[in-house]
Design a protein around this motif. Structure first.
Motif, PDB file in Angstrom:
ATOM      1  N   THR A 177       7.862  16.875  21.803  1.00 55.82           N
ATOM      2  CA  THR A 177       9.287  16.598  22.969  1.00 55.82           C
ATOM      3  C   THR A 177       8.196  15.725  23.808  1.00 55.82           C
ATOM      4  OG1 THR A 177       9.755  19.076  22.448  1.00 55.82           O
ATOM      5  CG2 THR A 177       9.440  17.830  24.961  1.00 55.82           C
ATOM      6  N   LEU A 178       6.682  15.715  24.441  1.00 49.88           N
ATOM      7  CA  LEU A 178       6.195  15.032  25.722  1.00 49.88           C
ATOM      8  C   LEU A 178       5.318  13.710  24.766  1.00 49.88           C
ATOM      9  CD1 LEU A 178       4.118  18.152  26.634  1.00 49.88           C
ATOM     10  CD2 LEU A 178       6.356  17.323  27.762  1.00 49.88           C
ATOM     11  N   THR A 179       5.408  13.943  23.651  1.00 50.94           N
ATOM     12  CA  THR A 179       5.134  11.904  23.267  1.00 50.94           C
ATOM     13  C   THR A 179       6.255  10.601  23.001  1.00 50.94           C
ATOM     14  OG1 THR A 179       3.966  12.530  21.170  1.00 50.94           O
ATOM     15  CG2 THR A 179       2.757  13.308  22.937  1.00 50.94           C
ATOM     16  N   THR A 180       5.673   9.826  23.227  1.00 50.90           N
ATOM     17  CA  THR A 180       6.665   8.865  23.315  1.00 50.90           C
ATOM     18  C   THR A 180       6.300   8.451  21.535  1.00 50.90           C
ATOM     19  OG1 THR A 180       5.656   7.357  24.635  1.00 50.90           O
ATOM     20  CG2 THR A 180       7.697   8.373  24.580  1.00 50.90           C
ATOM     21  N   THR A 181       4.923   8.200  21.693  1.00 55.95           N
ATOM     22  CA  THR A 181       4.220   6.983  20.299  1.00 55.95           C
ATOM     23  C   THR A 181       3.226   7.324  19.995  1.00 55.95           C
ATOM     24  OG1 THR A 181       2.468   6.386  21.500  1.00 55.95           O
ATOM     25  CG2 THR A 181       4.361   4.873  21.974  1.00 55.95           C
ATOM     26  N   TYR A 182       3.116   7.544  18.720  1.00 55.00           N
ATOM     27  CA  TYR A 182       1.892   8.183  17.527  1.00 55.00           C
ATOM     28  C   TYR A 182       0.681   8.699  18.387  1.00 55.00           C
ATOM     29  CZ  TYR A 182       5.397   7.494  14.289  1.00 55.00           C
ATOM     30  OH  TYR A 182       6.976   7.593  13.518  1.00 55.00           O
ATOM     31  N   GLY A 183       0.078   7.155  19.027  1.00 53.81           N
ATOM     32  CA  GLY A 183      -1.170   7.245  19.826  1.00 53.81           C
ATOM     33  C   GLY A 183      -1.294   7.927  20.443  1.00 53.81           C
ATOM     34  N   HIS A 184       0.148   8.220  21.534  1.00 53.73           N
ATOM     35  CA  HIS A 184      -0.036   9.189  22.671  1.00 53.73           C
ATOM     36  C   HIS A 184      -0.607  10.926  21.827  1.00 53.73           C
ATOM     37  CE1 HIS A 184       2.131   6.599  25.792  1.00 53.73           C
ATOM     38  NE2 HIS A 184       0.923   6.526  25.282  1.00 53.73           N
ATOM     39  N   ALA A 185       0.392  10.859  20.772  1.00 57.41           N
ATOM     40  CA  ALA A 185       0.140  12.083  19.848  1.00 57.41           C
ATOM     41  C   ALA A 185      -1.282  12.775  19.469  1.00 57.41           C
ATOM     42  CB  ALA A 185       1.388  12.242  19.027  1.00 57.41           C
ATOM     43  N   PHE A 186      -1.723  11.567  19.340  1.00 53.99           N
ATOM     44  CA  PHE A 186      -3.426  11.567  18.683  1.00 53.99           C
ATOM     45  C   PHE A 186      -4.276  11.598  19.744  1.00 53.99           C
ATOM     46  CE2 PHE A 186      -1.778   9.499  14.755  1.00 53.99           C
ATOM     47  CZ  PHE A 186      -1.993  10.389  14.081  1.00 53.99           C
ATOM     48  N   THR A 187      -4.106  10.578  21.180  1.00 52.79           N
ATOM     49  CA  THR A 187      -4.439  11.557  22.419  1.00 52.79           C
ATOM     50  C   THR A 187      -4.860  12.580  23.285  1.00 52.79           C
ATOM     51  OG1 THR A 187      -5.032   8.825  22.637  1.00 52.79           O
ATOM     52  CG2 THR A 187      -4.988  10.291  24.347  1.00 52.79           C
ATOM     53  N   ALA A 188      -3.223  12.729  22.983  1.00 44.95           N
ATOM     54  CA  ALA A 188      -2.808  14.713  23.096  1.00 44.95           C
ATOM     55  C   ALA A 188      -3.794  15.522  21.896  1.00 44.95           C
ATOM     56  CB  ALA A 188      -1.914  14.732  23.028  1.00 44.95           C
ATOM     57  N   LEU A 189      -3.519  15.265  20.802  1.00 46.80           N
ATOM     58  CA  LEU A 189      -4.760  16.488  19.866  1.00 46.80           C
ATOM     59  C   LEU A 189      -6.402  15.819  20.598  1.00 46.80           C
ATOM     60  CD1 LEU A 189      -3.375  15.297  16.469  1.00 46.80           C
ATOM     61  CD2 LEU A 189      -2.583  17.220  17.628  1.00 46.80           C
ATOM     62  N   ALA A 190      -6.797  15.114  20.598  1.00 42.13           N
ATOM     63  CA  ALA A 190      -8.069  15.227  21.344  1.00 42.13           C
ATOM     64  C   ALA A 190      -8.232  15.892  22.087  1.00 42.13           C
ATOM     65  CB  ALA A 190      -8.258  13.643  21.207  1.00 42.13           C
ATOM     66  N   VAL A 191      -7.605  15.353  23.465  1.00 40.87           N
ATOM     67  CA  VAL A 191      -7.802  16.000  24.872  1.00 40.87           C
ATOM     68  C   VAL A 191      -7.713  18.240  24.307  1.00 40.87           C
ATOM     69  CG1 VAL A 191      -7.229  16.609  26.620  1.00 40.87           C
ATOM     70  CG2 VAL A 191      -6.906  14.303  26.102  1.00 40.87           C
ATOM     71  N   LEU A 192      -6.790  18.270  23.586  1.00 39.33           N
ATOM     72  CA  LEU A 192      -6.273  19.946  22.806  1.00 39.33           C
ATOM     73  C   LEU A 192      -8.038  20.235  21.980  1.00 39.33           C
ATOM     74  CD1 LEU A 192      -2.854  19.732  21.801  1.00 39.33           C
ATOM     75  CD2 LEU A 192      -3.940  21.394  23.759  1.00 39.33           C
ATOM     76  N   LEU A 193      -8.940  19.413  21.734  1.00 31.27           N
ATOM     77  CA  LEU A 193      -9.965  20.132  20.682  1.00 31.27           C
ATOM     78  C   LEU A 193     -10.628  19.566  21.942  1.00 31.27           C
ATOM     79  CD1 LEU A 193      -9.406  18.582  17.566  1.00 31.27           C
ATOM     80  CD2 LEU A 193      -9.519  20.596  17.843  1.00 31.27           C
ATOM     81  N   LEU A 194     -11.340  19.297  23.036  1.00 32.93           N
ATOM     82  CA  LEU A 194     -12.191  19.379  24.087  1.00 32.93           C
ATOM     83  C   LEU A 194     -11.901  20.723  24.848  1.00 32.93           C
ATOM     84  CD1 LEU A 194     -11.575  15.724  25.628  1.00 32.93           C
ATOM     85  CD2 LEU A 194     -13.727  16.658  23.703  1.00 32.93           C
ATOM     86  N   VAL A 195     -10.033  21.101  24.861  1.00 30.15           N
ATOM     87  CA  VAL A 195     -10.172  22.318  25.501  1.00 30.15           C
ATOM     88  C   VAL A 195     -10.980  23.258  24.704  1.00 30.15           C
ATOM     89  CG1 VAL A 195      -9.071  23.744  26.695  1.00 30.15           C
ATOM     90  CG2 VAL A 195      -8.650  21.651  27.206  1.00 30.15           C
ATOM     91  N   ALA A 196     -10.567  22.938  23.013  1.00 30.70           N
ATOM     92  CA  ALA A 196     -11.209  23.934  22.201  1.00 30.70           C
ATOM     93  C   ALA A 196     -13.002  24.677  22.473  1.00 30.70           C
ATOM     94  CB  ALA A 196     -10.733  23.692  21.199  1.00 30.70           C
TER      95      ALA A 196
END
Length: 449
Positions: free
Chosen positions: A401-420
């Protein structure tokens, strides 16, 4: 470890492999299913979601079932249901039958997944537990990563139906060693079916609401259902989810980290599959083969590196290092461009992502099941699996819903793992770990009863 012990471990690992495999095995086959059964484009997603929602929503019920009915009956029933549902799905002549079969597969998986973990945590003693947990975790990871490969191979070589029918002979063979499992149970109490319905409806509504551009009524209903579930659990004499588990620090902190990890390490297959096919223009079979390094490296780290490190390093340090390593891989993956080759575009990031995943999963699994009373072991296992699947469902819905490109999605995954990685620091260190309360049953006495 005797031959009987190995049979029990093989049973737990085989069941876990089947359960996790079927989360992703249909992805590559969806176009073939659509052409063969005439599935409407809007209904295609439910071939995936019917399994995921039934699996994630009913895991707590499955975890409690092992406590109340005994491991042998629970594993036997879960395996039988999963196998029969796979047969029905493989023979389906219309979309409705296939979607219903996938939902029943998810129900069988919800019974099996926590039961297989409980088999290991209550049967094997502390000395063997890291080894068997490492094997169970590695096989589960392999099932998730191999789903696309196996789906592509079976669809190209035979038919999409074999992605489901392959479970039938495997499940039938896995039924044989169930007689070695203990019959011990805690019969006092009842299954909390209303609680299971509220939990499933809550997670499903939240997922639907996020996927439908933050649909407010669906989100409100999901929040209300989960609030009602919490109230019901606090008043129940035999709760589906004993809320006192959250007073155990490793369980509370570990499940927060598990939620974040599930929101990253499961949805990544969706985005990687689409990236390979839409950006790099791979065929379904080439896409499946492209995932092979992810599978092999994750298993190698989880089986051969992590258990050795766990003897020298506390859980939270390994979880933190693993999350940071995988986050670096996702940042690299976010730079994928159409002109990139396989080595730089897929394999390089895969090394970091797979190494990080293999490093964090076993100590995280150990952490969220630590210091739990034996009578609540099944509920703790169910909570862990529910947390992971809930994170996966909500994470995928939010990312799409929130990301518009695959690159943005992978960046968001990286941020979530930093929070983890940050949340993992709330876990107790090895020096401050509380006294263990799970009964230390040896391998021998626990197998033949």
């Amino acid at each position: 470890m005797t031959p009987r012990h190995r049979l029990v471990l093989a049973l737990a690992c085989t069941a876990q492999f089947m359960v996790v495999l079927d989360v992703s095995v249909v992805n590559v086959a969806l176009p073939s299913v659509q052409a063969d059964l005439g599935v409407a484009p809007a209904d295609l997603q439910w071939i995936v979601n019917a399994y995921a929602l039934a699996f994630g929503g009913l895991l707590l019920l499955g975890g409690r079932l092992a406590d109340l009915c005994g491991l042998r009956r629970t594993v036997l029933g879960g395996l039988a249901l999963f196998t029969l549902a796979s047969l029905a799905g493989g023979l389906a002549a219309d979309p409705g039958t296939l979607i219903a079969a996938r939902a029943f597969q998810g129900l069988g998986a919800a019974v099996l997944a926590p039961a297989t973990l409980t088999v290991l945590t209550t049967t094997f003693d502390e000395d063997l537990r890291p080894r068997v947990l490492a094997a169970w975790t590695a096989v589960g990871l392999a099932g998730g990563t191999a789903g696309n490969l196996i789906g592509g191979v079976l669809t190209d070589a035979l038919s999409w139906r074999w992605i489901l029918l392959i479970n039938v002979p495997v499940g039938a063979l896995a039924l044989l060693p169930t007689r070695l499992l203990p019959n011990s149970r805690h019969p006092h109490g009842r299954l909390d079916v209303p609680g299971a319905v509220l939990a499933t409806a809550g997670v499903a509504s939240l997922t639907y609401g996020i996927a439908r551009d933050w649909n407010i009524p669906a989100l409100a209903f999901g929040v209300a259902a989960l609030a009602a579930f919490t109230v019901l659990q606090s008043r129940s004499q035999t709760p589906l989810l004993p809320l006192h588990l959250f007073r155990i620090r490793p369980v509370a902190a570990g499940n927060v980290t598990m939620l974040l990890a599930g929101a990253c390490l499961n949805p990544m297959w969706y985005f990687l599959t689409l990236s390979m096919q839409n950006v790099m223009h791979y065929s379904p079979l080439q896409t499946g083969l492209g995932f092979l390094p992810h599978t092999l490296l994750t298993m190698a780290v989880a089986l051969h590196v992590t258990p050795r490190l766990m003897k020298r390093t506390d859980d939270r340090t390994l979880i933190t290092i693993g999350a940071l390593t995988a986050a670096a891989g996702f940042l690299w993956q976010s730079r994928l461009a159409p002109g990139d080759g396989y080595l730089a575009g897929i394999l390089g990031p895969a090394i970091l992502i797979s190494a990080g995943a293999g490093l964090l999963n076993t100590p995280l699994t150990k952490a969220v099941t630590s210091n739990v009373p034996a009578k609540d072991a099944g509920a703790a296992s169910g909570l862990m699996n529910t947390t992971k699947q809930t994170g996966a469902a909500l994470g995928l819905a939010a990312l799409v819903t929130l990301t518009t490109t695959y690159g943005h999605a992978f960046t968001a995954l990286a941020v979530l793992l930093l929070v983890a990685a940050v949340s993992a620091r709330a876990l107790p260190s090895a020096r401050r770990r509380p006294h263990r309360t799970i009964s230390r049953r040896g391998c021998g006495p626990g197998l033949g009863r």
